[in-house]
Design a protein around this motif. Structure first.
Motif, mmCIF file in Angstrom:
data_model
loop_
_atom_site.group_PDB
_atom_site.id
_atom_site.type_symbol
_atom_site.label_atom_id
_atom_site.label_comp_id
_atom_site.label_asym_id
_atom_site.label_seq_id
_atom_site.Cartn_x
_atom_site.Cartn_y
_atom_site.Cartn_z
ATOM 1 N N LYS A 187 0.952 -1.292 0.027
ATOM 2 C CA LYS A 187 0.011 -0.038 0.041
ATOM 3 C C LYS A 187 0.866 1.196 -0.064
ATOM 4 N N ASP A 188 0.073 2.235 -0.525
ATOM 5 C CA ASP A 188 0.982 3.733 -0.547
ATOM 6 C C ASP A 188 1.695 3.865 0.870
ATOM 7 N N VAL A 189 0.939 3.761 1.995
ATOM 8 C CA VAL A 189 1.395 3.993 3.196
ATOM 9 C C VAL A 189 2.463 3.395 3.652
ATOM 10 N N LEU A 208 5.614 4.570 2.465
ATOM 11 C CA LEU A 208 6.136 6.016 3.063
ATOM 12 C C LEU A 208 6.545 5.552 4.526
ATOM 13 N N ARG A 209 5.778 4.772 5.115
ATOM 14 C CA ARG A 209 6.211 4.389 6.441
ATOM 15 C C ARG A 209 7.665 3.969 6.597
ATOM 16 N N PHE A 244 10.326 4.786 4.691
ATOM 17 C CA PHE A 244 11.064 5.834 4.736
ATOM 18 C C PHE A 244 10.876 6.465 6.102
ATOM 19 N N GLU A 245 9.779 6.557 6.733
ATOM 20 C CA GLU A 245 9.436 7.288 7.834
ATOM 21 C C GLU A 245 10.545 6.378 9.001
ATOM 22 N N LEU A 256 4.696 11.226 -4.879
ATOM 23 C CA LEU A 256 4.323 12.016 -3.592
ATOM 24 C C LEU A 256 5.728 12.507 -3.009
ATOM 25 N N ILE A 274 7.169 16.183 -1.940
ATOM 26 C CA ILE A 274 7.428 16.635 -0.485
ATOM 27 C C ILE A 274 9.139 16.780 -0.480
ATOM 28 N N LEU A 283 11.377 14.634 -1.232
ATOM 29 C CA LEU A 283 12.313 13.441 -0.804
ATOM 30 C C LEU A 283 12.907 12.799 -1.809
ATOM 31 N N ALA A 331 14.774 12.858 5.177
ATOM 32 C CA ALA A 331 13.985 12.504 6.469
ATOM 33 C C ALA A 331 14.321 11.833 7.489
ATOM 34 N N ARG A 332 15.601 11.103 7.380
ATOM 35 C CA ARG A 332 16.255 10.273 8.435
ATOM 36 C C ARG A 332 16.861 11.571 9.404
#
Ligand code: SF4
Ligand code: SF4
Lengths: 166, 310, 222
Positions: free
Chosen positions: A65-67, A70-71, A73-74, A109, A113, A115, A152-153
């Protein structure tokens, strides 16, 4: 489908000079369809090169999933790679095509942002083509040496790695 | 409509003469001299001149003002009015204003969508459509009432026109739409430019069979071609335009410096063919930004001098 | 359903910039169906925003919550605690939902994360089309259930205009000409005669032109 690499590749020029922006230990998250490779396909590589690899196995690549991307990367990944079956060979007919579209969406996305969408890529890899998969990770590592750590790290995190090295 | 003659154009058509109208686009600016110059080119060679209303949704001097300038220059305007930019309040008010200035012919249109124009960012209105505008004018004139039913002391009495496109889709519905316009009160119809005479003849035949040519005067549209490129552009790009391959080939077949000549020849042949079609009571020459061409065409077609109506 | 589209991340970032504790509130009905404001979109947007802020060295604490509907008190109440405990709310509901929340929580800034676009349908997977503008006086019966107000670019009631070509609207070849559809359908139904009669100008009072509308159902007011 012939063995080898196709997919949403990244157009870097690969020089042999390691023009590293920061000295850091790269972290890659790999999402892969369980129909391609076993989880331990990258053991050798991990022994050879100092980097972190998180492998997430999915019953079908369409479950990415998209999220999730992204997570990854988070939670500190510098690059995220998605391995899907060659087009036309998905067990669930079009899972890999869905995954491809989603990856493209999330790349946009990431660009938005700031990234850099290049940190996310997707490749079609034939069943048990370990060689191709390893090559993909090697290329990603080489790309990362140009891109540097994910912005984003947190800075502290990268510094800590550097300190340890010193 | 009672039988008194409303305008010169009305007079020409009522007498059974073959009418000639043409077009004048107001300037993208406030200079009335542009209209005077164009008036000079058109004077005495047409019965009336259409004044476009922010055509293709490009902001220009208003058609009411430009029509008033034409009148001052001794020409009779056909004021075009689109429903794109004004609601029913503004439309009715402008009709009365136009009449008070001496404007006697009106052409009711819906108007090109604003996405094509100079203000694609504008809010459109489309409160009523062209057929409803025709009905409004007709009720004002014949019943003396505005849309709200209010009795007007001096109602505007206009000679009411509408546009028709025999070539647009859906083809079979085009006659129904024409008849709706005529039923709503259109006295005359100006058509889209005719290049495909065959298809036009077919449309006229049906119109005639439906008794529509008895109820309204049909003026066929004419646009002289300047070049093969223009022919192709109209064929491919302009919505609702039918330019047959044979015409494009003819334009293509002559050297560039003779293109205008060939275009004029096609134009004259078309006019001759149209005059033979039953129910065609005139032509409407749309020579966009080429007003000097009109006198030549009208003369060469043997339509001069224009009848004197007073 | 109400169809909406998420605003760009850049615009959202700007809107939420002043706030440290942000609730991103999804709506589980219409906007979920069009992939704009359901649970998944709340999660994705939250993650993207966190990444974006972190990259810029800024901090933001995002709470994620999706309720069934943001236009009904019964569901809005479920979010009350979260709304009150944050600096601001970014609502991924349609414009009605955003305002419903704002009306009920007077001291919390509530901002839209979507552009609400139209009343439409899922024509096919991934394609949504506008079908109705809520004019308040439905005339579909007359027009073969193709709405000339919502679907004709010029709202023609006595259409089509001269620009209709090969079934496409003059405005854009990718858009169907509503009048071609009306004619085709009425022809198929043997009701083409419907179109011969003059259609009166519309009374727009029933629409938004008459000012904001209200619907009162006495039988439900206690
Ligand atoms: S007529 Fe009015 S209510 Fe009916 S579909 Fe069209 S806009 Fe909606
Ligand atoms: S082409 Fe059809 S849909 Fe488009 S404005 Fe004209 S009648 Fe309406």
């Amino acid at each position: 489908m012939a063995k080898g690499i196709t997919g949403i590749a990244n157009p870097y020029t690969k020089g042999n000079c390691r023009n590293m922006k920061t000295n850091f230990k790269p972290r890659i998250t790999l999402f892969q369809c369980c129909n391609i490779l076993s989880k331990d396909a990258f053991c050798k590589l991990e022994k050879k090169i100092d980097f972190d690899l998180d492998v997430v196995e999915l019953p079908c690549s369409s479950l990415v999933k998209d999220v999730f991307l992204l997570r990854a990367f988070e939670s500190g990944s510098d690059a995220v790679v998605v391995l899907v079956c060659p087009e036309g060979t998905c067990r669930y007919v079009e899972g890999n095509i869905r995954a491809k579209k989603r990856v493209q969406w999330v790349k946009n996305l990431l660009d938005e942002i700031g990234l850099d969408g290049k940190r996310l890529s997707l490749f079609n890899v034939a069943h048990s083509d370990k060689e191709a998969a390893v090559k993909i990770i090697e290329n990603t590592l080489s790309d990362l040496s140009d891109l540097g750590p994910s912005p984003a790290r947190s800075v502290r995190e990268t510094e800590a790695v550097e300190e340890k090295k010193v | 409509m009672n039988n008194s003659i409303i305008s010169k154009l009305h007079g020409v058509l009522a007498r059974g003469d073959f009418a000639v109208t043409s077009e004048c686009g107001p300037p993208r600016g406030a200079d009335p001299d542009v209209i005077s110059r164009k008036s000079g080119l058109l004077k005495n060679c047409v019965d009336a001149v259409n004044v476009t209303d922010n055509q293709t949704a490009i902001v220009r001097m208003s058609s009411i003002a430009a029509s008033a300038h034409l009148l001052q220059n001794g020409l009779e305007p056909v004021m075009q009015m689109v429903t794109r930019d004004r609601n029913r309040i503004a439309l009715q008010s402008d009709i009365m204003g136009a009449y008070s200035l001496g404007i006697r012919n009106i052409l009711c249109l819906t108007g090109d969508h604003q996405t094509f124009g100079s203000q694609p960012d504008a809010l459109n209105v489309f409160d009523i459509d062209s057929i409803q505008l025709i009905r409004t004018l007709c009720e004002m004139r014949d019943k003396g009432r505005d849309m709200s039913g209010f009795d007007l002391k001096s109602p505007p009495r206009m000679f009411i026109g509408a546009a028709a496109n025999p070539f647009a889709d859906p083809f079979e519905f085009r006659i129904i739409r024409l008849s709706k316009k005529i039923e709503a009160g259109a006295d005359f119809i100006q058509t889209q430019c005719v290049y495909n005479v065959e298809r036009f003849r077919e449309w006229m035949k049906t119109a005639h069979e439906e008794g529509l040519t008895e109820k309204a005067h049909i003026l066929a549209g004419i646009t002289p071609l300047k070049s093969a490129g223009m022919a192709r552009y109209m064929a491919d790009r302009v919505a609702g335009m039918d330019v047959p391959e044979t015409i494009i080939k003819r334009m293509d077949g002559v050297p560039k410096n003779r293109a205008i000549e060939e275009g004029t020849r096609i134009c004259l042949e078309t006019i001759a063919a149209l005059r033979e079609i039953k129910g065609v009571h005139g032509i409407h020459i749309m020579a966009i930004e080429w007003e000097e061409k009109v006198a030549e065409i009208v003369g060469a077609a043997g339509l001069l001098p224009r009848p004197d109506i007073n | 359903m109400i169809v909406g589209n998420q605003k760009s991340l850049a615009e959202i970032k700007e809107i939420v910039a002043p706030y440290k504790n942000l609730l991103i509130l999804g709506c589980g009905t219409c906007v979920k169906t069009c992939f704009a404001g359901g649970e998944d979109e709340v999660a994705t947007l939250s993650s993207a925003l966190r990444l974006g802020f972190k990259k810029d060295g800024k901090e933001i604490l995002i709470q994620e919550l999706t309720i069934e509907r943001q236009c009904e008190d019964e569901f809005i109440q479920e979010a009350a605690e979260n709304i009150n405990s944050n600096d601001a709310v970014l609502s991924l509901a349609c414009g009605a939902g955003v305002q419903a929340i704002a009306k009920r929580f007077k001291s919390v800034p509530v901002m839209p994360g979507l552009n609400t676009t139209f009343i439409g349908i899922l024509e096919k997977q991934g394609l949504f089309t506008e079908e109705c503008v809520g004019c308040g006086d439905c005339r579909l019966a007359q027009f073969g259930s193709v709405c000339p107000i919502a679907r004709c670019s010029k709202k023609l009631l006595n259409g089509p205009c001269g620009g209709s070509k090969n079934g496409s609207c003059e405005v854009d070849a990718e858009t169907d000409c509503a009048w071609q559809l009306i004619i085709d359908r009425l022809k198929a139904l043997g009701q083409l005669n419907n179109l011969k009669a003059y259609v009166q100008p519309k009374d727009w009072r029933s629409s938004n032109a008459g000012g904001p509308r209200k619907l009162v159902r006495e039988d439900h007011i206690i």
